[in-house]
Design a protein around this motif. Structure first.
Motif: not given
Length: 442
Positions: A93-98, A131-138, A272-280
């Motif tokens: 299970l991969i839990c690294v920063p994005t 498990e790292s949050t990212t854009y659809p298709g990663t 680590h999520c809300i300020p970043i994920d919209p840009f993804y």
């Protein structure tokens, strides 16, 4: 045959689970797998984390590791900084920063580097879950090709899925085991194996049709929060100009039992999520010829909040002492991005502290969760700044106390009694029944 063998090992708890990245997401996940009866290998490149876990010492204050030493001694848990130790894992299970690049584009180097290092040591038939949050298709477009470079084929002798983390650090009510887990595989077999794994660890699993759908679920959750926080931040500015208390408005609106969900304003977005994920999502949308005007506007509003807070602080100090910010002694309360966590990532407090110092203020902070500001790419000059002790004398000496993070274990009564001016961005004072002419909202 590989599918059934994996399911059998999950069923009888003989499988070994690998977790890559032992931070806010990975460590609770590794411990949950241990509690479920699986043997676990926890991998992190930070040797200090491995040393701490081996010594049964937690580096995350809200995550206890009592009893971990006995599990390490029994071979049930292996903390390691050697990627080769994941070669015995049935699932990884991969839990690294994005994070984002300086240009605010997706920065997937940690995902790519992890996949490249992991691929040569993977067990035949292993399941890999991002498990790292990212854009659809990663998962399918980035992770899969790297893992298949070794000659294996996803769906045959390698399995791949996406199951987004939904951690809420500091939330005692929703621990990792109680949060429903969304799971999507890049193919049917991968999805089946991932669902079986998480069903054996967590209370509830929500299967979806694909990894891309699971990626979209996570990013939708965070965009939803970002947009609604931007809305209530804008309402705060509007109502403030009308001399209307936005907190009272929200409290009254929350009595409606349908059609309304409360969100709360603040000094800006952090974490680590809300300020970043919209840009993804915005980046991915551009790649398919779509715009994200609504999301980008929300981002502009949220990013403007630290300046709004500083303007309100400047006005309040000027009214109180006539001196403005240049030379003013300002004590920030809170450096973490949210209350009751030791996490400074993307914290608006960092932006505010830096801007106050640039304006000539003598600015420091008190935070019971963050004794010292850690190095970061954007705020390198603040690294090493230490939390000040909260005393009556320090409060009385400050021209203003600015509440940025409303930790529960702050002595707000002491602040109310001794501070000459309190500027509160979180409604922390009034929520505790502390009011006075020297306490203003921002």
């Amino acid at each position: 045959m590989m599918v059934q063998a994996f399911l059998d090992r999950i069923s009888d708890k003989s499988a070994r689970i690998g977790v890559i990245g032992l931070g806010y997401v990975g460590l609770p996940l590794a411990l949950a797998c241990l509690r479920a009866g699986f043997r676990v290998t926890g991998y992190d490149i930070d040797a200090a984390k491995i040393e701490a876990l081996t010594a049964e010492r937690s580096y995350l204050p809200h995550i206890p590791v009592d009893g971990l030493g006995a599990q390490i001694a029994a071979g049930d848990f292996l903390p390691t900084d050697r990627i080769a130790d994941l070669g015995t894992a049935d699932a990884v299970l991969i839990c690294v920063p994005t994070p984002l690049t300086p240009e605010r584009d997706p920065d997937l180097r940690y995902v790519r580097d992890t996949a490249a290092a992991l691929a040569p040591v993977l067990n035949p038939g292993a399941l890999v879950v991002l498990e790292s949050t990212t854009y659809p298709g990663t998962t399918d477009e980035v992770l899969r090709p790297i893992l298949e470079e070794t000659g294996r084929t996803v769906g045959t002798d390698l399995f791949l899925a996406f199951a987004p983390e939904r951690e809420d650090p500091g939330n005692a009510h929703y621990s990792i085991g109680r949060i429903p887990k969304v799971v999507g595989g890049v193919d049917e077999a991968s999805g089946k194996l991932a669902v079986a794994l998480y069903n054996a660890v967590l209370e509830k699993v929500v299967p979806v049709s694909s990894a891309a759908t699971a990626e979209a679920v996570k990013i939708t959750e965070n965009v939803f929060r970002a947009v609604n926080i931007a809305l209530v931040n804008e309402l705060k500015v509007i109502y403030g100009a009308m001399d209307i208390d936005v907190w009272e408005v929200i409290e009254a609106a929350s009595t409606k039992p349908f059609g309304y969900m409360p969100f709360y304003p603040g000094p800006g977005l952090g974490g680590h999520c809300i300020p970043i994920d919209p840009f993804y999502l915005a980046w991915k949308a551009r790649s398919v010829g779509q715009s994200t005007r609504f999301i980008e506007l929300a981002g502009e509003i949220n990013r403007a909040m630290p300046d709004y807070v500083i303007d309100r602080l400047r006005e309040a100090v000027d009214r109180q002492s006539g001196k403005g910010l240049n030379g003013a002694d300002i004590l920030l309360i809170g450096m973490a991005y949210k209350k009751n966590v030791a996490d400074q990532r993307e914290s608006p407090a960092l932006t505010i502290l830096e801007k106050l110092r640039a304006a000539g203020a003598k600015a420091g902070f008190h935070d019971p969760w963050i004794p010292e500001i850690l190095p970061s790419r954007e705020f390198g000059a603040l690294a090493g700044c230490k939390s000040e002790t909260l005393t009556a004398e320090r409060l009385a000496a400050a021209d203003a106390v600015l509440i940025v993070t409303d930790h529960d274990d702050v002595e707000y009564g002491l602040i109310a009694e001794h501070a000459r001016l309190v500027v509160d961005t979180r409604n922390a004072m009034r929520a505790r029944g502390l009011e006075g002419t020297h306490i203003v909202a921002a």
